[in-house]
Design a protein around this motif. Structure first.
Motif, PDB file in Angstrom:
ATOM      1  N   ASN A 322       0.943  -1.228  -0.114  1.00 42.40           N
ATOM      2  CA  ASN A 322      -0.009  -0.039  -0.134  1.00 42.40           C
ATOM      3  C   ASN A 322       0.831   1.169  -0.109  1.00 42.40           C
ATOM      4  O   ASN A 322       1.330   1.802   0.881  1.00 42.40           O
ATOM      5  N   ASP A 324       0.017   3.958  -0.788  1.00 44.29           N
ATOM      6  CA  ASP A 324      -0.973   4.719  -0.052  1.00 44.29           C
ATOM      7  C   ASP A 324      -1.392   4.963   1.268  1.00 44.29           C
ATOM      8  O   ASP A 324      -2.547   5.052   1.629  1.00 44.29           O
ATOM      9  N   TYR A 325      -0.717   4.064   2.085  1.00 47.64           N
ATOM     10  CA  TYR A 325      -0.798   3.343   3.235  1.00 47.64           C
ATOM     11  C   TYR A 325      -1.472   4.648   4.175  1.00 47.64           C
ATOM     12  O   TYR A 325      -2.500   4.484   5.039  1.00 47.64           O
ATOM     13  N   GLU A 327      -2.901   7.637   3.639  1.00 46.76           N
ATOM     14  CA  GLU A 327      -4.343   7.982   3.349  1.00 46.76           C
ATOM     15  C   GLU A 327      -5.302   7.257   3.459  1.00 46.76           C
ATOM     16  O   GLU A 327      -6.154   6.999   4.298  1.00 46.76           O
ATOM     17  N   LYS A 328      -5.054   5.543   3.363  1.00 43.04           N
ATOM     18  CA  LYS A 328      -5.988   4.685   3.408  1.00 43.04           C
ATOM     19  C   LYS A 328      -6.140   4.463   5.093  1.00 43.04           C
ATOM     20  O   LYS A 328      -7.381   4.333   5.536  1.00 43.04           O
ATOM     21  N   THR A 331      -8.387   7.435   6.284  1.00 44.06           N
ATOM     22  CA  THR A 331      -9.799   7.423   5.948  1.00 44.06           C
ATOM     23  C   THR A 331     -10.450   6.408   6.113  1.00 44.06           C
ATOM     24  O   THR A 331     -11.769   6.053   5.608  1.00 44.06           O
ATOM     25  N   GLN A 333      -9.943   3.440   4.828  1.00 44.57           N
ATOM     26  CA  GLN A 333     -10.035   2.352   3.762  1.00 44.57           C
ATOM     27  C   GLN A 333      -9.499   0.986   4.187  1.00 44.57           C
ATOM     28  O   GLN A 333      -8.286   0.730   4.850  1.00 44.57           O
ATOM     29  N   LEU A 335      -6.932  -2.011   3.831  1.00 41.35           N
ATOM     30  CA  LEU A 335      -5.494  -2.162   3.047  1.00 41.35           C
ATOM     31  C   LEU A 335      -5.331  -3.228   2.162  1.00 41.35           C
ATOM     32  O   LEU A 335      -6.012  -4.503   2.457  1.00 41.35           O
ATOM     33  N   THR A 336      -4.570  -3.430   1.503  1.00 42.01           N
ATOM     34  CA  THR A 336      -4.412  -4.280   0.382  1.00 42.01           C
ATOM     35  C   THR A 336      -3.479  -5.445   1.205  1.00 42.01           C
ATOM     36  O   THR A 336      -2.403  -4.994   1.673  1.00 42.01           O
TER      37      THR A 336
END
Length: 347
Positions: A322, A324-325, A327-328, A331, A333, A335-336
């Motif tokens: 990720n 974009d860890y 931001e996730k 917010t 979201q 995590l992959t």
């Protein structure tokens, strides 16, 4: 609860981090054949610059420190210039980055640097083959002489100076995970009978000499160190090791470093001789900024920081999966999930 993670954190007068999440050093083997950072590495680090601090992948201080393919170095001008592109990209994206300085000791292999010597505190060979070069068995290392130890200290220090020239905000001395400095700190791998062995003061000497030399060269405010009190890989646990790290961590507490970083893959493991988890032991022994690592979720990390169990949390594989860890997590979201196939993806 994770709001705690996104508060700025002041290390010292020189460095304030934008948040408490750091990027753990992650060996990706992305450098070119001359160990020069590549454009892919520039993009890889730039995408993750919103963490409070990036710790670079382990970066070798000189040619005979290599034991993996295509790991970057910091001992030639081309390597320094290649890292300048990385640090500029990170800074342009608002981030901060430390170089992790590395020598593999007896885990190095002359396959990577040609005719030469593998150095260690003691002439003790590892059984087995190299992790990414299975055709090659580990070699018998040479116990470093006093002059060779002094040269190693000088080369660590020069690498730290090179890191500052390359634009890094500081350096993390890699004294963990079974590599050269760590080999001096454990009874299993240090069988010396001179001023670098047998007693806790002697076994700590090499690590402290490097720390003091680098601090004098670039400033203690830009100097950090990573340690593995529990033994990590290619080292057998010896209960006497605790006394070494008791002494070492007390000495480091007096040096006002940027931080001390735990070196452990899974911090849920309890070590009887340390009286608990690695992070618990190190927090008790070290009086300064402390960075934990080892499989923490964002909520777990936030809870531990709120409890003053550690100050910063290093995140590894989730930051590969990720970019974009931050931001996730901010917010909420999902995590992959990391999987090993991601190691083939550069950014």
């Amino acid at each position: 609860m994770t709001d705690m993670l996104f508060q700025p954190y002041r290390l010292n007068d020189t460095l304030t981090l934008s948040n408490r999440i750091t990027m753990a050093p992650l060996t990706r083997c992305m450098a070119d054949d001359d160990l020069v950072p590549t454009d892919q590495m520039v993009a890889y680090y730039a995408r993750r610059a919103d963490v409070g601090l990036i710790i670079s992948e382990a970066t070798i201080i000189r040619a005979d420190g290599q034991g993996f393919p295509n790991t970057p170095g910091l001992f030639t001008q081309a390597q320094i210039d290649g890292w300048k592109k990385v640090t500029s990209a990170v800074h342009d994206n608002g981030g901060k980055i430390f170089a992790q300085l590395w020598h593999l000791g007896r885990q190095a292999h002359s396959h990577y640097f040609g005719e030469g010597t593998v150095y260690a505190p003691s002439a003790l060979q590892i059984e087995g083959t190299l992790p990414r070069a299975r055709d090659f068995h580990y070699e018998m290392p040479k116990a470093a002489s006093h002059d060779e130890i002094a040269q190693l200290v000088a080369d660590y220090t020069q690498a730290a100076k090179n890191a500052i020239e390359a634009g890094f905000d500081g350096v993390e001395i890699h004294a963990a995970n079974g590599y050269l400095i760590d080999q001096f700190l454990h009874f299993d791998t240090n069988r010396r009978d001179d001023e670098y062995g047998q007693t806790v003061e002697n076994m700590s000497r090499f690590a402290l000499d490097i720390t003091d030399s680098i601090s004098a060269a670039i400033g203690k405010d830009r100097t950090a160190i990573r340690l593995s009190p529990a033994a990590y890989t290619h080292i057998e646990i010896d209960a006497r090791d605790k006394e070494v790290f008791d002494y070492l961590l007390a000495q480091l507490s007096e040096r006002d470093l940027a931080y001390v970083h735990a070196g452990i893959f899974d911090d849920s493991v309890v070590y009887e001789h340390l009286g608990g988890k690695v992070s618990e032991y190190m927090r008790k022994q070290f009086k300064g900024h402390f960075m934990a690592v080892g499989g923490y979720s964002p909520n777990q990390a936030a809870n531990h920081i709120a409890n003053n169990d550690f100050d910063l949390i290093a995140i590894g594989r989730p930051l590969i999966a990720n970019p974009d860890y931050i931001e996730k997590v901010k917010t909420g979201q999902p995590l992959t999930e990391y999987n090993v196939d991601m190691l083939a993806e550069l950014v």
